[in-house]
Motif scaffolding. Sequence first.
Motif, short mmCIF file in Angstrom:
data_model
loop_
_atom_site.label_atom_id
_atom_site.label_comp_id
_atom_site.label_asym_id
_atom_site.label_seq_id
_atom_site.Cartn_x
_atom_site.Cartn_y
_atom_site.Cartn_z
N ARG A 78 46.60 -13.19 5.42
CA ARG A 78 45.71 -12.06 5.01
C ARG A 78 43.91 -13.74 3.95
NH1 ARG A 78 47.05 -6.71 3.06
NH2 ARG A 78 44.84 -7.44 2.18
N PRO A 79 42.90 -12.92 4.12
CA PRO A 79 42.27 -13.60 2.90
C PRO A 79 42.48 -14.02 1.33
CG PRO A 79 41.34 -11.68 3.46
CD PRO A 79 42.22 -12.17 4.80
N VAL A 85 37.15 -2.62 -0.68
CA VAL A 85 38.45 -1.38 -1.36
C VAL A 85 40.27 -2.22 -0.99
CG1 VAL A 85 36.88 0.56 -0.91
CG2 VAL A 85 38.09 -1.22 1.42
N GLU A 86 39.58 -3.24 -0.41
CA GLU A 86 40.82 -3.83 -0.27
C GLU A 86 41.54 -4.76 -1.52
OE1 GLU A 86 42.49 -4.63 2.73
OE2 GLU A 86 40.84 -3.02 4.14
N ALA A 87 40.34 -4.89 -2.24
CA ALA A 87 40.80 -5.64 -3.43
C ALA A 87 41.81 -4.44 -4.90
CB ALA A 87 39.48 -6.28 -4.25
N LEU A 88 41.70 -3.33 -3.97
CA LEU A 88 41.96 -2.39 -4.50
C LEU A 88 43.52 -2.04 -4.62
CD1 LEU A 88 38.86 0.23 -5.46
CD2 LEU A 88 39.37 -1.44 -6.52
N LYS A 89 43.84 -2.28 -3.37
CA LYS A 89 45.18 -2.10 -2.84
C LYS A 89 45.94 -2.77 -3.41
CE LYS A 89 43.59 -1.10 1.85
NZ LYS A 89 43.18 -1.18 2.77
N VAL A 131 50.07 4.61 -12.04
CA VAL A 131 50.41 4.70 -10.44
C VAL A 131 49.81 3.81 -9.55
CG1 VAL A 131 50.88 7.41 -9.84
CG2 VAL A 131 48.47 5.92 -10.06
N ASP A 132 50.50 3.43 -8.77
CA ASP A 132 50.18 1.80 -8.24
C ASP A 132 48.84 2.09 -6.82
OD1 ASP A 132 51.86 -0.18 -9.46
OD2 ASP A 132 53.32 1.13 -8.26
N VAL A 133 48.59 2.06 -6.35
CA VAL A 133 47.20 2.36 -5.47
C VAL A 133 48.06 1.59 -3.58
CG1 VAL A 133 45.03 2.12 -4.37
CG2 VAL A 133 44.78 2.92 -6.63
N VAL A 134 48.15 2.44 -3.07
CA VAL A 134 48.71 2.52 -1.81
C VAL A 134 47.81 1.85 -0.43
CG1 VAL A 134 50.58 2.85 -0.03
CG2 VAL A 134 50.95 3.40 -2.57
N ILE A 136 43.30 3.44 0.35
CA ILE A 136 42.19 4.01 0.42
C ILE A 136 41.54 4.36 1.34
CG2 ILE A 136 39.43 3.52 -0.78
CD1 ILE A 136 41.57 2.61 -3.22
N GLU A 137 41.23 5.87 1.23
CA GLU A 137 40.36 6.20 2.53
C GLU A 137 39.67 7.14 1.92
OE1 GLU A 137 43.83 9.11 3.86
OE2 GLU A 137 44.95 7.97 4.87
N GLY A 138 38.35 6.55 2.57
CA GLY A 138 37.01 7.30 1.84
C GLY A 138 36.97 6.79 0.69
N ALA A 139 36.74 7.73 -0.15
CA ALA A 139 36.33 7.80 -1.42
C ALA A 139 37.77 8.56 -2.07
CB ALA A 139 35.70 8.61 -2.02
N THR A 140 39.21 8.54 -1.52
CA THR A 140 40.13 8.82 -1.81
C THR A 140 40.80 7.43 -2.11
OG1 THR A 140 39.48 10.92 -1.44
CG2 THR A 140 42.72 10.44 -1.71
N ALA A 141 42.17 7.83 -3.33
CA ALA A 141 42.64 6.12 -3.40
C ALA A 141 44.06 7.72 -3.44
CB ALA A 141 42.63 6.02 -4.43
N ILE A 142 44.55 6.24 -2.42
CA ILE A 142 46.48 7.18 -1.83
C ILE A 142 47.83 6.73 -3.02
CG2 ILE A 142 47.73 7.36 -0.42
CD1 ILE A 142 45.07 8.76 0.56
N VAL A 143 48.38 7.20 -3.32
CA VAL A 143 48.72 6.46 -4.79
C VAL A 143 50.43 6.99 -4.82
CG1 VAL A 143 46.58 6.64 -6.43
CG2 VAL A 143 48.56 8.61 -6.35
N MET A 144 51.02 5.84 -5.09
CA MET A 144 52.95 6.95 -5.79
C MET A 144 53.12 6.38 -6.37
SD MET A 144 54.16 4.15 -3.06
CE MET A 144 55.76 3.18 -3.51
#
Length: 144
Positions: A78-79, A85-89, A131-134, A136-144
């Motif tokens: 990986r880079p 958005v990759e930096a937000l995961k 929460v942890d960001v798993v 990003i789908e569009g403008a929605t963060a998927i969290v857990m």
Amino acid sequence: MNDINAWVWWLVGAAALGIPLVVTAMPEFGMLALGAAAAAVTAGLGGDVVLQVLVFAVVSFALIAVVRPVAARHRAQRPQLATGVEALKGKQAIVLERVDGSGDGRIKLGGEIWSARALDAQQAYEVGQEVDVVDIEGATAIVM
């Protein structure tokens, strides 16, 4: 054809192997071209045909055996610096509005307000929870 030296033929072969390298972007052709160039040097120094072919085979095989796995390993990495958005995961966020599986929640992520939904539709996160960001789908963060 007898008046053309063997090293010239090896250089022609190296150039011929360079063409598919450029067209197909397969580095193996470049390694074979370098083997042919090494054979051209051997021929230029007066090595016989058997030695030239042996040098071609050894150099080509060595390059393929050593360089190809290293290149494959680098390609699979990986880079080092994630952007966008990759930096937000993998980042942590604070819940601003209740987050559940519906996607109606809000979180504060990286100084910005994002819509969010829970990875597990049965799970809910209340205001103030981290929460942890798993993903990003569009403008929605998927969290857990």
